[in-house]
Write a protein that holds these residues in place. Structure first.
Motif, short mmCIF file in Angstrom:
data_model
loop_
_atom_site.label_atom_id
_atom_site.label_comp_id
_atom_site.label_asym_id
_atom_site.label_seq_id
_atom_site.Cartn_x
_atom_site.Cartn_y
_atom_site.Cartn_z
N TYR A 180 46.30 35.10 43.02
CA TYR A 180 46.74 36.46 43.16
C TYR A 180 47.95 36.84 44.17
O TYR A 180 47.76 36.59 45.31
N LYS A 201 41.40 43.31 47.92
CA LYS A 201 41.21 42.18 46.83
C LYS A 201 41.73 40.96 47.35
O LYS A 201 40.49 40.12 46.80
N LEU A 205 38.84 37.88 46.68
CA LEU A 205 39.11 36.65 46.02
C LEU A 205 38.50 35.47 46.78
O LEU A 205 37.98 34.52 46.08
N ARG A 210 37.43 32.35 44.42
CA ARG A 210 38.16 32.29 43.21
C ARG A 210 39.68 31.62 43.65
O ARG A 210 40.15 31.12 42.56
N SER A 213 45.08 33.64 48.00
CA SER A 213 46.01 34.90 47.61
C SER A 213 46.88 35.13 48.48
O SER A 213 46.98 34.69 49.79
N ASP A 251 48.39 37.59 39.02
CA ASP A 251 47.09 38.27 39.16
C ASP A 251 46.00 37.46 37.99
O ASP A 251 46.08 37.90 36.68
N THR A 253 42.68 36.04 36.13
CA THR A 253 41.26 35.89 36.14
C THR A 253 40.71 34.49 36.06
O THR A 253 40.93 33.73 35.24
#
Ligand SMILES: Cc1ncc(C[n+]2csc(CCOP(=O)(O)OP(=O)(O)O)c2C)c(N)n1
Ligand code: SF4
Ligand code: SF4
Ligand code: SF4
Lengths: 476, 466
Positions: A180, A201, A205, A210, A213, A251, A253
């Protein structure tokens, strides 16, 4: 918005919290850092991660980030915050680590660390304050300074000789590591709301494992732009934004992937990795081979890469140690990475090898003519020279006290179907010629070395036996 | 659920920097710049007139100061006249708990047969037994094999090996892991060690432990990859900027590579300071007999760490001391640590008791010198070897004892006199003025002094005297 619990109740580290400094930041009026701090603190609060958070303070105006954030704090050298962050993250994968950096820190001196950390992709959060100038050192040109913008090191405006402004968000988004990347700003209410959301956000993450970022914040440095805070907000909007367009740059997923087990401290596992065993090897020696030397036998094995001199040397050292002696092996190679010279100095001592080098060995095992020519003359009086008579055609002229054993290492090995075992033939010859250790000692060392390749053991045993036989044949 | 009434803003003028960022943010024009300079701050704060305020919160979002515009919560003191901030916000700086030490655990290991491994491997195995599971490095010959072994072992132990983008990054990853309170190390060689020194200085300033195995090679510059004792000066007197020192260990056998690596971790935590292990290219490559210890360590977490959990929240890792008096006090504190480290001085004296000729050497040259001592003794020369195991602090008391009866001292080294400088400095600081003129056997550029050269030096002179 409000003072959150993530901001210290009192800034004890700011001039020991004395007077107003206990509750006021060290930032200039209108500085973007203050807002970014506030949004970051709110995000930490909102996610309930205060206890797990480690904030890395950079070098730059935000060097004193740790005055304000009631979280674990670490202060890094100029540009190194992201790798310090990695050090924290891998030490405690449960921690939430934030690398907060200015443009000089992140995009100039720390560029290698920035890019490598982003590409590594481990979940950390980078907050990048782009104010287009060096704040702390007094308004010098930053990698993000705009074309034409004057600074104390680009007094008549940045021009093409100073290079172009660095677009970090785009650059980081172009890497595969990050999940991200967004560029936000602080100049109006709408942007501030977006900035808050983006920061939150980015942290989320990380918390979810995940990935990495990166939030670039276009921020105001009214002091060095020499404008009022209000004018600076306008400048960021009108001059910076066109060069550094706002918005989400990447961004992805991604499912949570960052799971790390607690490190293992099981003794057996470590010992088995190192190959250590509690089994005593059988001993065959009656005592130290004093016929060769009272306490320390010196050997040289010489050939070219591929002859197996180093393996043979290693086997001699292992054999010696399995008999309870001390031994050393020093390899040395020519500068070529393949096919060059390959020499080994080996010592076997009754109690302790003193000097592990073999400039004047008692025993020389030579795999080719140049090695024999080079080291033959260094062999001590009364010593032993064993050489590969398959490749050395002319017998060397050596001191008459030296016992010389021409043995066709290569020929025998080739006859056995595998030229690579010539070093084992050589070991057999060494055993028979010098009786440094009993045959069984060598065979034990060979079997241990081949314990993962058992199928090769018979061939090696045969090669060893042929080495012995050829020396015995010479004696007759 | 009924919506809670949103709070209106509240501002202590002392904490307003008068930047005006809130002015624009208010659509209701509730905020205006005052025309009065605040005597406490010398700045011009804004004034609020909340008659038209709809509690939209925009102004608070725009204020960069954490104690600037903030919501007026019920029950909070809002007396603008009250000026003691302690009374307003409480004196307690933070409610984080007081951390305590989580001690290391010592786990027994069975007695195993000695391993036959190279110096760099021995060091790596030592680090694993010392509890290190975080290794960062950048490949450089002749140290790389240590890192390669770690890259192979650590994933199997759920540890971390990261090949960093440079030595600069590697040392700063160490800074992070050490800051979290865990044992960490790197393998490097001379040019890489040079590059790490900024980080070493920061680690010393921030009082962080960490082990640096520097397998020294020929210099200056890129030099070559052959063994030289090229970094003694750097380790003993040049660890980056500022008042820096670190215990510097000089092993001379693969066994010592293991033993001293384990010791290095212990000392680095004991003193909260990096420890340098100087090997040479020969020693790194040399295979020998290595006996494993009978205990290994599972590290705890020291109380000063920033581990990233509730217990350690109040901690800070930093080398910054902004005011001169604070930084001077910090330097006094470091000096006291350096002084305390002197008890760690170690040396080996081999046949020095009656020695008339004392050789001084460390690392691989010490083994060559040991061979020479034996040979010299065989030829009737009363020779001995003094081998410093710590180069910093230099074992000067042991040296004084070793050279007591010496008529000659010969420093044997693979450098242009870096060891000799340490000897001279140590003797000078210890007030020893009377000692035989130092002779030397020196090789450089990746060539080690040979036993024959030592013999020639010692015997050559002896013949001249006789
Ligand atoms: C190795 C090193 N080089 C130079 C400096 C001096 N220095 C301190 S802060 C800084 C620039 C900071 O600028 P930036 O990262 O943009 O942060 P800002 O102050 O603008 O927030 C420099 C060059 C330093 N501390 N260390
Ligand atoms: S110099 Fe610029 S960046 Fe630094 S505190 Fe002042 S306004 Fe902020
Ligand atoms: S809360 Fe909204 S209306 Fe009230 S002063 Fe602030 S910005 Fe103006
Ligand atoms: S934004 Fe905050 S600091 Fe700036 S003028 Fe308004 S209240 Fe004061």
């Amino acid at each position: 918005m409000s003072k959150t619990s993530v901001i210290y109740d009192k800034f004890e580290r700011h001039s020991h919290g004395q007077g107003l400094k206990g509750h006021a930041t060290h930032y200039c009026p209108g500085c973007g850092h203050g807002l970014a701090h506030k949004f970051l603190a709110e995000a930490i609060d909102a996610l309930g991660i205060q206890d797990r958070t480690v904030a890395i303070s950079p070098v730059g105006c935000s060097v004193f980030l740790y005055y304000y954030f009631d979280v674990g704090n670490s202060q890094a050298a100029h540009g190194r915050a992201p790798v310090v962050a990695l050090g924290h993250k891998f030490a405690n994968p449960e921690s939430v680590v934030i690398s907060y950096q200015g443009d000089g820190d992140l995009a100039s001196i720390g560029l290698a660390e920035t890019v490598a950390t982003a590409q590594l992709g481990a979940p950390i959060t980078v907050i990048f304050i782009n104010n287009a100038i060096y704040g702390m050192t007094g308004g010098q040109m930053a990698p993000t300074t705009l074309m034409g913008q004057s600074s104390s090191t680009s007094p008549s405006g940045r021009n093409e000789y100073n290079g172009q402004p660095m677009k970090m968000a785009e650059m980081i988004a172009g890497l595969d590591g990050p999940v991200y990347v967004e560029r936000v700003a602080l100049f109006d209410a709408k942007q501030r709301i977006k900035a808050k959301k983006a920061i939150q956000k980015a942290l989320k993450l990380q918390v979810e494992g995940r990935g990495y970022s990166f939030i670039e914040v276009l921020a105001e440095c009214p002091t060095h732009l020499k404008m009022s805070p209000e004018e600076t907000e306008k400048w960021v909007k009108e001059c910076m934004e066109p060069v550094y367009p706002l918005g989400v740059k990447k961004d992805l997923t991604v499912e949570p992937w960052f799971h790390r087990n607690a490190p293992c401290f099981k003794g057996e596992k470590i010992l088995s990795l190192t190959g250590a065993t509690t089994e005593h090897p059988e001993r065959f020696c009656k005592g130290f081979p004093t016929a060769l030397d009272p306490s320390d036998v010196s050997l040289k094995l010489a050939g070219s890469g591929g002859d197996g001199a180093q393996t043979a040397a290693m086997l001699i050292a292992r054999a010696a140690i399995s008999e309870g002696f001390d031994a050393t092996h020093i390899p040395s190679y020519g500068p070529e990475s393949r096919g060059g010279t390959s020499y080994a100095d080996v010592h076997v001592a009754e109690t302790e090898v003193l000097n592990p080098g073999s400039p004047d060995p008692q025993i020389l095992l030579a795999f080719n003519a140049p090695s024999l020519a080079k080291f033959g003359p260094t062999v001590r009086k009364g010593g032993y020279v064993i050489y590969d008579s398959s490749v050395v055609t002319e017998a060397p002229v050596l001191d008459p006290s030296i016992k010389v054993f021409p043995v066709p290492f290569t020929g025998i090995a080739t006859d056995l179907g595998k030229a690579v075992v010539k070093n084992i033939v050589a070991l057999g010859a060494l055993q028979a010629a010098t009786n440094i250790f009993p045959k069984e000692t060598f065979l034990g060392a060979i079997r241990v070395a081949l314990k993962d390749k058992c199928a090769l053991i018979p061939l090696n045993e045969e090669a060893f036996a042929w080495g012995i036989k050829s020396v015995e044949a010479l004696d007759q | 659920m009924a919506l809670k009434e949103r709070p209106k803003p509240f501002l202590l003028p002392d904490y307003c920097k008068g930047c005006g960022r809130c002015l624009d943010a208010c659509a209701k024009d509730c905020i205006t710049l005052s025309d009065q300079i605040n005597p406490m701050t010398g700045l011009v704060p804004v004034e609020l007139d909340l008659t038209n305020c709809n509690a939209c919160g925009m102004c608070m979002d725009a204020c960069p100061e954490p104690y600037g515009l903030r919501p007026a919560h019920e029950g909070e003191i809002q007396d603008f006249e009250l000026e003691d901030p302690a009374k307003l916000f409480g004196v307690k700086p933070c409610d984080a708990p007081e951390p305590t030490d989580i001690p290391n655990e010592f786990l027994p290991l069975p007695r195993t047969e000695p391993l036959v491994i190279k110096g760099t491997y021995a060091s790596a195995v030592g680090a694993i037994l010392a509890g290190c599971r975080h290794v960062y490095g950048y490949p450089i010959t002749p140290s790389t094999e240590g890192a390669e072994l770690m890259a192979k072992f650590l994933p199997k132990l759920d540890g971390t090996f990261i090949q960093a983008v440079s030595e600069v990054a590697a040392v700063n990853m160490m800074y992070g892991t050490a800051g979290a309170g865990l044992p960490t190390m790197t393998f490097t060689s001379s040019p890489g060690f040079s590059l790490m020194l900024e980080g070493v200085s920061y680690m010393i300033g921030a009082e962080l432990p960490g082990v640096f195995v520097d397998v020294m090679r020929g210099g200056p510059g890129l030099g070559n990859i052959a063994p030289e004792q090229s970094d003694i000066k750097l380790a003993c007197h040049g660890l980056g900027h500022g008042n820096t020192h670190a215990i510097t260990l000089a092993p001379s056998t693969p066994q010592e590579m293991l033993d001293l690596t384990i010791l290095a971790f212990e000392l680095s935590f004991k003193y909260r300071n990096p420890v340098i292990l100087l090997g040479d290219g020969y020693l790194g490559q040399m295979t020998g007999k290595v006996q494993l210890p009978e205990t290994m360590i599972k590290p705890g977490i020291p109380k000063w760490a920033v581990y990233g959990d509730a217990m350690h929240r109040k901690n800070l890792i930093s080398s910054i001391f902004l005011t001169e008096s604070d930084l001077e006090a910090h330097n006094h504190h470091l000096n006291a640590k350096y002084e305390a480290m002197k008890v760690e001085a170690r040396a080996e004296s081999f046949l020095c008791d009656d020695a008339e000729v004392v050789l001084i050497a460390c690392n691989t040259p010490a083994r060559t010198a040991k061979g020479a001592v034996q040979d010299l003794r065989n030829q009737g020369v009363k020779a001995g070897l003094f081998r410093p195991i710590t180069l910093w602090p230099f074992p000067v008391e042991e040296l004084k004892a070793a050279i007591q009866g010496a008529e000659r001292i010969v420093v044997v080294e693979a450098s242009a006199g870096q060891l000799e400088d340490e000897v001279r400095l140590a003797l000078s600081k210890a007030g020893v003025r009377q000692f035989p003129e130092l002779e030397s056997v020196r090789r450089m550029g990746g060539v080690l002094p040979q036993q024959s050269e030592i013999m020639t030096r010692v015997l050559g002179r002896k013949e001249v005297i006789a």
